[in-house]
Design a protein around this motif. Structure first.
Motif, PDB file in Angstrom:
ATOM      1  N   THR A 275     103.007  -6.996 -66.337  1.00  0.00           N
ATOM      2  CA  THR A 275     103.607  -7.738 -65.658  1.00  0.00           C
ATOM      3  C   THR A 275     102.849  -9.034 -65.833  1.00  0.00           C
ATOM      4  O   THR A 275     101.185  -9.109 -65.794  1.00  0.00           O
ATOM      5  CB  THR A 275     102.947  -7.399 -64.386  1.00  0.00           C
ATOM      6  OG1 THR A 275     103.812  -6.408 -64.023  1.00  0.00           O
ATOM      7  CG2 THR A 275     103.552  -8.152 -63.153  1.00  0.00           C
ATOM      8  N   TYR A 276     103.172 -10.473 -66.211  1.00  0.00           N
ATOM      9  CA  TYR A 276     102.738 -11.324 -66.450  1.00  0.00           C
ATOM     10  C   TYR A 276     102.938 -12.692 -65.511  1.00  0.00           C
ATOM     11  O   TYR A 276     103.884 -12.804 -64.392  1.00  0.00           O
ATOM     12  CB  TYR A 276     103.414 -12.027 -67.728  1.00  0.00           C
ATOM     13  CG  TYR A 276     102.604 -11.256 -68.632  1.00  0.00           C
ATOM     14  CD1 TYR A 276     101.954 -11.229 -69.553  1.00  0.00           C
ATOM     15  CD2 TYR A 276     103.933 -10.260 -69.518  1.00  0.00           C
ATOM     16  CE1 TYR A 276     100.875  -9.904 -70.794  1.00  0.00           C
ATOM     17  CE2 TYR A 276     102.756  -9.113 -69.590  1.00  0.00           C
ATOM     18  CZ  TYR A 276     101.701  -9.581 -70.898  1.00  0.00           C
ATOM     19  OH  TYR A 276     101.763  -8.882 -72.217  1.00  0.00           O
ATOM     20  N   ASP A 277     102.234 -13.666 -65.421  1.00  0.00           N
ATOM     21  CA  ASP A 277     102.506 -15.093 -64.966  1.00  0.00           C
ATOM     22  C   ASP A 277     102.446 -15.711 -66.291  1.00  0.00           C
ATOM     23  O   ASP A 277     102.191 -15.846 -66.865  1.00  0.00           O
ATOM     24  CB  ASP A 277     101.277 -15.317 -64.455  1.00  0.00           C
ATOM     25  CG  ASP A 277     101.104 -15.100 -63.090  1.00  0.00           C
ATOM     26  OD1 ASP A 277     102.468 -15.168 -62.186  1.00  0.00           O
ATOM     27  OD2 ASP A 277      99.688 -15.050 -62.117  1.00  0.00           O
TER      28      ASP A 277
ATOM     29  N   THR B  44     105.750 -21.996 -63.732  1.00  0.00           N
ATOM     30  CA  THR B  44     105.274 -20.070 -63.481  1.00  0.00           C
ATOM     31  C   THR B  44     105.998 -19.808 -63.530  1.00  0.00           C
ATOM     32  O   THR B  44     106.931 -19.639 -61.986  1.00  0.00           O
ATOM     33  CB  THR B  44     103.981 -20.265 -62.424  1.00  0.00           C
ATOM     34  OG1 THR B  44     102.356 -21.368 -62.950  1.00  0.00           O
ATOM     35  CG2 THR B  44     102.833 -18.768 -62.723  1.00  0.00           C
TER      36      THR B  44
ATOM     37  N   ASN C 250     106.356 -14.719 -62.657  1.00  0.00           N
ATOM     38  CA  ASN C 250     105.960 -13.877 -62.290  1.00  0.00           C
ATOM     39  C   ASN C 250     106.815 -12.861 -62.490  1.00  0.00           C
ATOM     40  O   ASN C 250     107.860 -12.976 -62.043  1.00  0.00           O
ATOM     41  CB  ASN C 250     105.533 -13.188 -60.992  1.00  0.00           C
ATOM     42  CG  ASN C 250     104.321 -12.215 -61.351  1.00  0.00           C
ATOM     43  OD1 ASN C 250     105.304 -11.321 -60.565  1.00  0.00           O
ATOM     44  ND2 ASN C 250     102.813 -12.681 -61.498  1.00  0.00           N
TER      45      ASN C 250
ATOM     46  N   ASN D 256     100.017 -15.421 -68.648  1.00  0.00           N
ATOM     47  CA  ASN D 256      98.581 -15.316 -68.435  1.00  0.00           C
ATOM     48  C   ASN D 256      98.134 -16.066 -68.633  1.00  0.00           C
ATOM     49  O   ASN D 256      97.684 -17.254 -68.913  1.00  0.00           O
ATOM     50  CB  ASN D 256      98.153 -13.757 -68.293  1.00  0.00           C
ATOM     51  CG  ASN D 256      98.740 -12.367 -67.022  1.00  0.00           C
ATOM     52  OD1 ASN D 256      99.533 -13.349 -66.410  1.00  0.00           O
ATOM     53  ND2 ASN D 256      98.490 -11.373 -67.287  1.00  0.00           N
TER      54      ASN D 256
END
Length: 262
Positions: free
Chosen positions: A94-96, A115, A117, A55
């Motif tokens: 949960t991350y980008d 990127t 996810n 993120n």
């Protein structure tokens, strides 16, 4: 006591203001208990220096003595963070995950070149790879993530696997040839781009790493005299351009990286 409280408040305010400066060095994720563990690989051909983010939190960085983010220090092509047999830790969630150019770079500052996810879990290990060919027009490249299912530590043997990060190569088998006995051991079969074999036991020793296209006898890429030590776990990752000779010193040649997982 009142004076101490005032000084503490001023110090905290100064820290907040400094951290909000445009080019200030951002803190890497704070120390946490538990969490998910990650390694980051910049194996995209011709990729520029980048930093990795989860993120908006930078999770890879070089130290600074000026308080300003370096334009030249970061994760360059062929580099791994952390480079040791350790992982960086972030809270589960949960991350980008992003690969981003330094904010002070003279070319493409703050541009995100990849990127992913992904939900990461407490107590789990992961490896994120930049791969493919960096496109200088779109400023983008490929990326993938591997769940690192680490085997139990075994004091009598080592564990190894193959990760395929070479975008223009077919699936490979990994053969390890003991340099003392010349015995060949197949440790990974039909490993395609953006995938990894399972970790496999291998006795301690010195080995030549040999890649052959699945079902063929021809050696395509070789790395000689790699030491494997019992109790350790290793990822052998293929990067580079398969159309080039693997010998010599050309930066983009096919190469088998050796990174310890622990």
């Amino acid at each position: 006591m009142k004076r101490k409280h005032i000084l503490l408040a001023v110090l905290l305010l100064s820290t907040i203001i400094f951290s909000c400066k445009k080019n200030a060095v951002q803190n890497i994720a704070e120390p946490i208990n538990g969490g998910a563990q990650l390694k980051y690989f910049n194996f995209a051909l011709n990729a520029p220096i980048i930093n990795f983010y989860a993120n908006e939190t930078k999770v890879s960085a070089a130290s600074s003595t000026t308080g300003v983010e370096s334009a030249t220090a970061g994760v360059a092509y062929a580099a791994v963070y952390p480079s040791t047999n350790a992982y960086s830790i972030i809270p589960a969630g949960t991350y980008d995950f992003m690969a981003k150019r330094p904010s002070t770079a003279t070319v493409d500052p703050n541009v995100v070149i990849a990127t992913l996810n992904k939900q990461v879990a407490d107590g789990k290990n992961y490896s994120i790879y930049l791969s493919g060919l960096y496109n200088t027009t779109t400023k983008k490249t490929d990326a993938f993530i591997i769940d690192d299912v680490l085997p139990p530590i075994d004091s009598s043997t080592a564990y190894v696997r193959l990760v395929h990060a070479c975008y223009n190569a077919n699936a490979f088998d990994l053969i390890m040839k003991n340099t003392t006995t010349s015995v060949e051991t197949l440790v990974g079969t039909n490993v395609a781009y953006k995938t990894a074999s399972n970790f496999t036991k291998i006795p301690q020793g010195v080995y030549d790493l040999i890649l052959r296209y699945t079902g063929t006898p021809t050696n395509i890429v070789i790395r000689t005299a790699v030491s494997v030590i019992k109790s350790n776990t290793y990822s052998f990752s293929l990067r580079g351009d398969i159309t080039l000779p693997y010998t010599g010193t050309v930066v983009n040649r096919p190469f088998i990286d050796n990174t310890p997982n622990r």
